[in-house]
Write a protein that holds these residues in place. Structure first.
Motif, PDB file in Angstrom:
ATOM      1  N   ILE A 392       0.739  -1.072   0.038  1.00 41.74           N
ATOM      2  CA  ILE A 392       0.212   0.564  -0.238  1.00 41.74           C
ATOM      3  C   ILE A 392       1.071   1.161  -0.323  1.00 41.74           C
ATOM      4  CG2 ILE A 392      -1.857  -0.998   1.329  1.00 41.74           C
ATOM      5  CD1 ILE A 392      -0.963  -0.132   3.868  1.00 41.74           C
ATOM      6  N   LEU A 393       2.069   1.379   0.502  1.00 35.77           N
ATOM      7  CA  LEU A 393       2.749   2.586   0.571  1.00 35.77           C
ATOM      8  C   LEU A 393       3.497   3.073  -0.666  1.00 35.77           C
ATOM      9  CD1 LEU A 393       5.455   1.766   3.205  1.00 35.77           C
ATOM     10  CD2 LEU A 393       3.965   3.508   3.345  1.00 35.77           C
ATOM     11  N   GLN A 394       2.888   2.243  -2.182  1.00 36.14           N
ATOM     12  CA  GLN A 394       3.303   2.683  -3.104  1.00 36.14           C
ATOM     13  C   GLN A 394       1.572   2.820  -4.039  1.00 36.14           C
ATOM     14  OE1 GLN A 394       5.787  -1.724  -4.527  1.00 36.14           O
ATOM     15  NE2 GLN A 394       7.094   0.202  -5.287  1.00 36.14           N
ATOM     16  N   HIS A 395       0.888   2.994  -3.294  1.00 35.62           N
ATOM     17  CA  HIS A 395      -0.439   2.955  -4.218  1.00 35.62           C
ATOM     18  C   HIS A 395      -0.521   4.963  -3.361  1.00 35.62           C
ATOM     19  CE1 HIS A 395      -0.008  -0.017  -6.206  1.00 35.62           C
ATOM     20  NE2 HIS A 395       0.287  -1.058  -5.577  1.00 35.62           N
ATOM     21  N   VAL A 396      -0.401   5.976  -3.776  1.00 31.29           N
ATOM     22  CA  VAL A 396      -1.065   7.341  -3.378  1.00 31.29           C
ATOM     23  C   VAL A 396      -1.517   8.346  -4.330  1.00 31.29           C
ATOM     24  CG1 VAL A 396       0.838   7.636  -1.452  1.00 31.29           C
ATOM     25  CG2 VAL A 396       1.657   7.978  -3.873  1.00 31.29           C
ATOM     26  N   TYR A 397      -2.089   7.824  -5.149  1.00 29.13           N
ATOM     27  CA  TYR A 397      -3.049   8.194  -5.773  1.00 29.13           C
ATOM     28  C   TYR A 397      -4.423   7.924  -5.730  1.00 29.13           C
ATOM     29  CZ  TYR A 397       1.723   9.486  -7.817  1.00 29.13           C
ATOM     30  OH  TYR A 397       2.885  10.501  -8.473  1.00 29.13           O
ATOM     31  N   ARG A 398      -5.071   8.186  -5.789  1.00 32.52           N
ATOM     32  CA  ARG A 398      -6.590   8.173  -5.117  1.00 32.52           C
ATOM     33  C   ARG A 398      -7.687   8.985  -6.295  1.00 32.52           C
ATOM     34  NH1 ARG A 398      -9.513  12.587  -2.807  1.00 32.52           N
ATOM     35  NH2 ARG A 398      -7.746  13.712  -1.577  1.00 32.52           N
ATOM     36  N   GLU A 399      -8.101   8.520  -6.779  1.00 30.26           N
ATOM     37  CA  GLU A 399     -10.035   8.547  -7.751  1.00 30.26           C
ATOM     38  C   GLU A 399     -10.117   9.890  -7.241  1.00 30.26           C
ATOM     39  OE1 GLU A 399     -12.590   5.405  -8.250  1.00 30.26           O
ATOM     40  OE2 GLU A 399     -10.308   3.944  -9.188  1.00 30.26           O
ATOM     41  N   PRO A 400     -10.914  10.767  -8.413  1.00 25.89           N
ATOM     42  CA  PRO A 400     -11.459  12.287  -7.866  1.00 25.89           C
ATOM     43  C   PRO A 400     -12.582  11.544  -7.778  1.00 25.89           C
ATOM     44  CG  PRO A 400     -11.432  11.989  -9.727  1.00 25.89           C
ATOM     45  CD  PRO A 400      -9.820  10.924  -9.492  1.00 25.89           C
ATOM     46  N   ASP A 401     -13.074  12.305  -6.994  1.00 28.86           N
ATOM     47  CA  ASP A 401     -15.172  12.019  -6.916  1.00 28.86           C
ATOM     48  C   ASP A 401     -15.897  12.225  -8.277  1.00 28.86           C
ATOM     49  OD1 ASP A 401     -14.804  11.818  -3.794  1.00 28.86           O
ATOM     50  OD2 ASP A 401     -15.054  13.730  -3.560  1.00 28.86           O
ATOM     51  N   ARG A 402     -16.797  11.208  -8.273  1.00 31.12           N
ATOM     52  CA  ARG A 402     -17.613  11.329  -9.305  1.00 31.12           C
ATOM     53  C   ARG A 402     -19.166  12.037  -9.382  1.00 31.12           C
ATOM     54  NH1 ARG A 402     -18.285   4.926  -9.989  1.00 31.12           N
ATOM     55  NH2 ARG A 402     -17.435   5.058  -7.344  1.00 31.12           N
ATOM     56  N   LYS A 403     -19.227  13.003 -10.135  1.00 35.48           N
ATOM     57  CA  LYS A 403     -20.670  13.389 -10.036  1.00 35.48           C
ATOM     58  C   LYS A 403     -21.482  12.779  -9.997  1.00 35.48           C
ATOM     59  CE  LYS A 403     -19.380  17.591 -12.779  1.00 35.48           C
ATOM     60  NZ  LYS A 403     -19.780  18.754 -13.992  1.00 35.48           N
ATOM     61  N   ASN A 404     -22.552  13.165  -9.166  1.00 36.68           N
ATOM     62  CA  ASN A 404     -24.378  12.081  -8.863  1.00 36.68           C
ATOM     63  C   ASN A 404     -23.741  10.848  -8.574  1.00 36.68           C
ATOM     64  OD1 ASN A 404     -25.185  14.264 -10.256  1.00 36.68           O
ATOM     65  ND2 ASN A 404     -24.701  13.583 -12.422  1.00 36.68           N
ATOM     66  N   VAL A 405     -22.668  10.214  -7.841  1.00 31.71           N
ATOM     67  CA  VAL A 405     -22.297   9.508  -7.481  1.00 31.71           C
ATOM     68  C   VAL A 405     -21.414   9.556  -5.689  1.00 31.71           C
ATOM     69  CG1 VAL A 405     -21.179   7.169  -7.377  1.00 31.71           C
ATOM     70  CG2 VAL A 405     -21.440   8.377  -9.606  1.00 31.71           C
ATOM     71  N   ILE A 406     -22.259   9.026  -5.071  1.00 28.01           N
ATOM     72  CA  ILE A 406     -21.591   9.408  -3.455  1.00 28.01           C
ATOM     73  C   ILE A 406     -21.158   8.123  -3.193  1.00 28.01           C
ATOM     74  CG2 ILE A 406     -23.228   9.238  -1.452  1.00 28.01           C
ATOM     75  CD1 ILE A 406     -25.719   9.920  -2.661  1.00 28.01           C
ATOM     76  N   ASN A 407     -20.489   8.601  -2.278  1.00 32.81           N
ATOM     77  CA  ASN A 407     -18.619   7.641  -1.873  1.00 32.81           C
ATOM     78  C   ASN A 407     -20.049   6.974  -0.481  1.00 32.81           C
ATOM     79  OD1 ASN A 407     -17.280   8.363  -3.728  1.00 32.81           O
ATOM     80  ND2 ASN A 407     -15.978  10.030  -2.186  1.00 32.81           N
ATOM     81  N   PRO A 408     -19.519   4.997  -0.821  1.00 38.91           N
ATOM     82  CA  PRO A 408     -20.137   4.957   0.359  1.00 38.91           C
ATOM     83  C   PRO A 408     -19.058   5.102   1.718  1.00 38.91           C
ATOM     84  CG  PRO A 408     -18.737   3.207  -1.178  1.00 38.91           C
ATOM     85  CD  PRO A 408     -18.984   4.762  -2.051  1.00 38.91           C
ATOM     86  N   ARG A 409     -19.369   4.599   2.325  1.00 41.19           N
ATOM     87  CA  ARG A 409     -18.818   5.228   3.704  1.00 41.19           C
ATOM     88  C   ARG A 409     -19.050   3.910   4.557  1.00 41.19           C
ATOM     89  NH1 ARG A 409     -18.752  10.545   5.486  1.00 41.19           N
ATOM     90  NH2 ARG A 409     -19.870  12.011   3.694  1.00 41.19           N
ATOM     91  N   LYS A 410     -18.382   3.784   5.760  1.00 34.15           N
ATOM     92  CA  LYS A 410     -18.003   2.516   6.714  1.00 34.15           C
ATOM     93  C   LYS A 410     -17.790   3.557   8.013  1.00 34.15           C
ATOM     94  CE  LYS A 410     -17.850  -1.250   4.055  1.00 34.15           C
ATOM     95  NZ  LYS A 410     -16.173  -2.065   3.944  1.00 34.15           N
ATOM     96  N   MET A 411     -18.010   1.923   8.956  1.00 35.15           N
ATOM     97  CA  MET A 411     -18.684   3.410  10.186  1.00 35.15           C
ATOM     98  C   MET A 411     -17.288   3.075  11.433  1.00 35.15           C
ATOM     99  SD  MET A 411     -22.597   2.462  10.013  1.00 35.15           S
ATOM    100  CE  MET A 411     -22.510   0.677   9.410  1.00 35.15           C
ATOM    101  N   ILE A 412     -17.651   3.918  12.448  1.00 38.54           N
ATOM    102  CA  ILE A 412     -16.842   3.790  14.130  1.00 38.54           C
ATOM    103  C   ILE A 412     -18.186   3.981  14.575  1.00 38.54           C
ATOM    104  CG2 ILE A 412     -15.205   3.785  15.530  1.00 38.54           C
ATOM    105  CD1 ILE A 412     -13.144   5.402  13.886  1.00 38.54           C
TER     106      ILE A 412
END
Length: 489
Positions: A392-412
């Protein structure tokens, strides 16, 4: 005398003590007298309310008066029905003076007769009333009626309680889904075990008995427990799993519970290390021995019984299993890490979030994809290259948010405040839910790209994970050495 009485009404005979219940052979055609009594009482109440209607409403000529009468009587009938419903769920003594029988269930998933109901585990729950709440899986159409049989020792009384079957709303189209099977407990005893039967009468000596967990109050032994469900598909992403585990520990996790269906031989070695260390607890999850399971979360008309290896059921069980042991429960997958941006660890983050959001019991963190196909040359550690899995230390590029798509969430979550949970939100809880802002924390999720056509220039370089690189590299190397996954120097 006894012979003469035996020809009378069955309920009368029972009340006079002529038929010992534990020796009587029941069948579905002959109901116990307490069920007969309920039916008689319901008929009496109905006739009484009809008499009331005739008395109040006879001769009323105006539409207004008739409407008032109808509303009044409807309210009375509804109240009576609800009262009778509550009464029908009250535990009833049906046997006395006998020992508890039945084999203690020791499997994580136990099928009841007919293979339409599967019991995971019962838990004592006194947050609203004194009940036993069984986490299970049921066919949402075919399972309509179940009964809890409680054995109270040392007096040997057997109580039967009609269950409320609450199939969780998030079935995603599959015929089987997570369910709460809830039974009122007897007021004058604290049963340690319960059996589940389709009928309120019969012989349960051959039915499994389940130990009721959470009966004794516990003090919190840990602050954070991570629940991972379910590990399946001969899981072999060894390097990323170790990195996630070590990141959890850096962030303040003391316990990780894994509902394991299967994994690779190499992964077994890693799990053994963490079990012996005391970090991991494995819950066997052989759901495919009972149902046709899908690796998809939604129904595909392919004949599968339940989605994503029964993930939702496992998550609910994990919450109840840790209700008295862990201050917080974290619901995420092994390739997800909740990374705090303003705080060094989860404890300080959660203290701050709770202070800012009083009365909140569910904290939701936004998921962001870091594609495993786009890498950085940094931290290309040669000794890790022979270990299967993603670095995972080599993967530091994240996808941008998509229009009209809600990012799912996880919880504490605070487990004592959750009643039912799904994967990305709770279904029922005491207290509020809050979406944690992205500048406070986000989920680092290194996996297959969701926007695979995007060029690297369209991705967002985000190196927040590198803040932990020194501790993470040292800890991962230690695990690899101790599990003999790389040569020791």
């Amino acid at each position: 005398m006894q012979k003469q009485q035996a020809s009378g009404n069955w309920c009368d005979i029972f009340h006079q003590g002529y038929i010992p219940l534990e020796r009587h052979s029941f069948d579905s055609e002959r109901e116990p007298c307490w069920i007969q009594q309920h039916k008689v009482q319901e008929q009496r109440n109905l006739h009484a309310h009809l008499d009331t209607y005739n008395m109040l409403c006879a001769g009323k000529k105006s539409y207004f008066a008739a409407a008032v009468c109808i509303i009044t009587v409807t309210s009375v009938l509804t109240a009576s029905y609800l009262r009778l419903q509550r009464l029908s769920h009250q535990p009833k003594i049906i046997q006395e003076g006998r020992r508890c029988r039945g084999k203690i269930a020791n499997s994580t998933i136990t099928a009841l007769k007919g293979n339409k109901t599967f019991i995971i585990s019962p838990y004592f729950d006194d947050r609203e009333s004194k009940v036993t709440r069984l986490i299970g899986i049921v066919h949402h159409e075919d399972v309509k009626q179940l009964y809890c049989w409680f054995c109270c020792q040392p007096n040997g009384k057997i109580y039967v309680s009609k269950a409320k079957i609450d199939v969780h709303s998030d079935r995603f189209g599959f015929p089987y889904g997570a369910a709460d099977i809830v039974c009122l407990e007897p007021e004058n005893c604290d049963p340690t075990h319960v059996s589940i039967h389709q009928f309120p009468y019969g012989n349960i000596d051959q039915l499994p008995r389940f130990e009721i967990k959470n009966r004794k109050a516990e003090t919190f032994s840990v602050d954070f427990t991570v629940c991972i469900s379910a590990m399946f598909g001969n899981y072999n992403n060894v390097l990323q799993f170790i990195q996630s585990m070590e990141m959890y520990k850096i962030l303040g996790v003391q316990k990780v519970m894994i509902y394991k269906n299967n994994c690779s031989h190499l992964m077994e070695k890693v799990l053994k290390f963490y079990i012996e260390e005391g970090t991991v607890e494995i819950i066997p999850w052989p759901i495919n021995a009972h149902l046709r399971v899908s690796s998809e979360w939604h129904f595909m008309q392919d004949g599968m019984h339940i989605g994503y290896y029964g993930q939702i059921t496992a998550l609910n069980d994990c919450i109840y299993r840790n209700m008295g042991r862990s201050k917080f429960v974290v619901l995420n997958d092994a390739d997800e890490i909740i990374l705090p941006l303003k705080h060094p660890n989860w404890k300080t983050m959660m203290n701050s979030l709770q202070e800012q959001n009083p009365g909140t019991s569910v904290f939701l963190f936004e998921n962001h994809i870091f594609p495993e196909t786009v890498s950085s040359p940094m931290f290309n550690i040669s000794s890790w290259n022979t270990v299967p899995g993603v670095n995972i230390l080599q993967h530091v590029y994240r996808e941008p948010d998509r229009k009209n798509v809600i990012n799912p969430r996880k919880m504490i979550v605070d487990p004592r405040k959750v009643i039912q949970t799904s994967v990305h939100s709770v279904l029922q809880a005491y207290g509020n839910s809050v979406n944690v802002p992205m500048d406070v924390a986000l989920i680092y999720h290194c996996r297959k790209a969701l926007q695979g056509d995007l060029p690297r220039e369209s991705l967002i370089r985000d190196t927040m994970l590198w803040r932990y690189n020194s501790s993470l590299i040292m800890n991962v190397n230690k695990v690899l050495s101790q599990t003999m996954l790389r040569p020791q120097k």
